[in-house]
Design an enzyme around this catalytic site. Structure first.
Site, PDB file in Angstrom:
ATOM      1  CB  THR A 187      -5.395   7.601  -3.772  1.00  0.00           C
ATOM      2  OG1 THR A 187      -5.894   6.344  -4.184  1.00  0.00           O
ATOM      3  CG2 THR A 187      -5.280   7.440  -1.806  1.00  0.00           C
ATOM      4  CD  GLU A 210      -3.193  -0.833   0.371  1.00  0.00           C
ATOM      5  OE1 GLU A 210      -2.813  -0.832  -1.224  1.00  0.00           O
ATOM      6  OE2 GLU A 210      -4.404  -0.895   0.274  1.00  0.00           O
TER       7      GLU A 210
END
Lengths: 307, 307
Positions: free
Chosen positions: B181, B128
């Site tokens: 994001t 991530e």
């Protein structure tokens, strides 16, 4: 039944991460009240022992709570209220809440329970409004329902009762200084960093999960408050030392009770809670600060009938 | 065992009030991966189908997660990874998390499980970090553990798995627009009002309580977000209408999945979830916006072995 005698328990609101939403009910600290039917309609405060509080119904929190309730139910008779205060006003363990909750609980019993305990919360909140200017449920909810309570929302009112793990004990020390709720409120900042807010709601989630799963360690890990406590604790003498002492003696967590000045610790088992009480006492003894201290299991029932 | 084939599920992070702390695992949307022992030490990505992603181990999220794990365990051999992507990158349903979690789960199986699923989370978080610059667990935790997960704290990492009520279903629609994001992050304000923060942590407490008590209505009442959603939803075409449509068709709650652009709804029962899917589809059909839609029970298991 024409008369009822009640135990009206003290409560710990906020519980670190749960500012303005969480609370718990105590078993060993509280007031007593007698509520009596009267042929004279309305509500009268006929006796107050242990505190210097207003006798006029509309200036007394229990009177105001009772009147709010009686607006929603028909009765043929009136009520007399006697209050025997043990919880000191301004202690941060729900003194006004105990009186407000007791009044509406007792009248509800004498009327044959037209309302559930949960339905009584909104009436008791009117007593809190008189006491602090803010109709909050943080203390009246655990006082009426027992155990832990979560006020998910105040408007509309949405209260969830959470049963307490059976071995969870609280120690609460009340240093005898005056700290007004309004002063404790005024020091708060009206904005918080997103980062701290995320930490806080992670901890609220963890605390609620810990209560449902009887996970004492998780309860302990979740009992943190990086938003309110760092500011408000400065108003409380010896706060850091008392908290450190609680941890050193086995507390799961420790923080400010309500808006202070009382400080609570939670622990697993009565023995640890008593040990913490002894150690906290020593801290205040050494600086000659008068205090009261309570050790209590979480009270699963809330306000209760003595006879 | 020399080879393992996996289902690596999609996940919904944040869940309205639970920004940065809550997530759930889906059952019907996900990638497949094959992990194979190799005589060549190290980790190699040997095949990627369905997406245009880097083949170099250190530039691929599953490669990076695998390397983080192999720093903590001795092996005689290496690993080959094949990735069959179904979850689109940037969809907001945990595409990078599925790849990161799958890699470490598969290698752990081939090594005879030196780590628990929970211990694998920290390795997957390194994937991530490569994907978004932030080693967060919002998606890898539910992907690895299944059910709902609460990331009480990121540092130190403290993850609580919460079982899902058996009839809880999710509908997720992914409008096919690109929303990075980083863009979804940059619109966020770094401070929030104390009042909104209190509302949010009251709702997190309510949602967690609702999950433990199978109280679908409480889950629904708690699924609100007055901090992130009002800002971020402006980046998502038709958000308000999709959400309104979900509620009109019986959703318990609806909000942004992860950082978007996917929008989720939760409901009680498959029938309602399917009805919501049909109604959401109609909204995007009418404006000719391409989309993908998934209906899924909450996946209690997380990443799983196909063979």
């Amino acid at each position: 039944m024409n008369e009822i005698k009640l135990f009206c328990p003290a409560t710990i609101a906020n519980l670190s991460c749960g500012f303005d939403v969480l609370g718990l009910c105590l078993a060993t600290a509280g007031d007593e009240m007698i509520i009596r039917k009267s042929n004279i309609k309305g509500v009268r405060i006929t006796k107050i022992v242990g505190a210097n509080l207003p006798m006029e119904t509309e200036n007394n929190v229990s009177g105001v709570a009772a009147l709010a309730m009686l607006e929603e139910v028909e009765t043929e008779f009136g009520f007399e209220i006697e209050i025997y205060k043990n919880i000191k006003a301004g202690s941060g363990i729900g003194s006004s809440a105990a009186s407000s909750a007791g009044a509406v609980f007792g009248i509800n019993e004498l009327l044959g329970r037209p309302f559930t305990r949960k339905e009584l919360v909104k009436f008791a909140m009117q007593g809190e409004k008189l006491a602090s200017g803010n109709a909050h449920a943080d203390n009246v909810a655990p006082c009426l329902l027992g155990g832990f309570t979560l006020v998910r929302s105040s408007n509309p009112l949405d209260i969830i009762k959470i049963d307490s793990p059976s071995e969870l004990f609280a120690t609460v020390v009340h240093p005898q200084i005056e700290l007004k709720t309004s002063d404790a409120r005024s020091v708060l900042k009206q904005t918080v960093s997103l980062k701290s807010a995320i930490t806080q709601w992670g901890n609220v989630g963890g605390l609620v999960a810990g209560l449902y799963t009887n996970d004492y360690e998780l309860i302990g890990r979740s009992l943190h408050d990086e938003i309110i406590e760092p500011i408000r604790s400065m108003l409380i003498p010896g706060f850091d030392l008392i908290k450190k002492t609680a941890y050193e003696n086995g507390a799961l967590g420790s923080g400010i009770s309500g808006s202070g000045p009382s400080i609570f610790a939670l622990s697993k088992g009565n023995e640890t809670a008593e040990k913490i009480a002894k150690a906290m006492s020593k801290v205040y003894d050494e600086i000659n600060l008068p205090y009261e201290i309570h050790v209590s299991k979480v009270n699963p029932e809330g306000v209760s009938i003595i006879k």
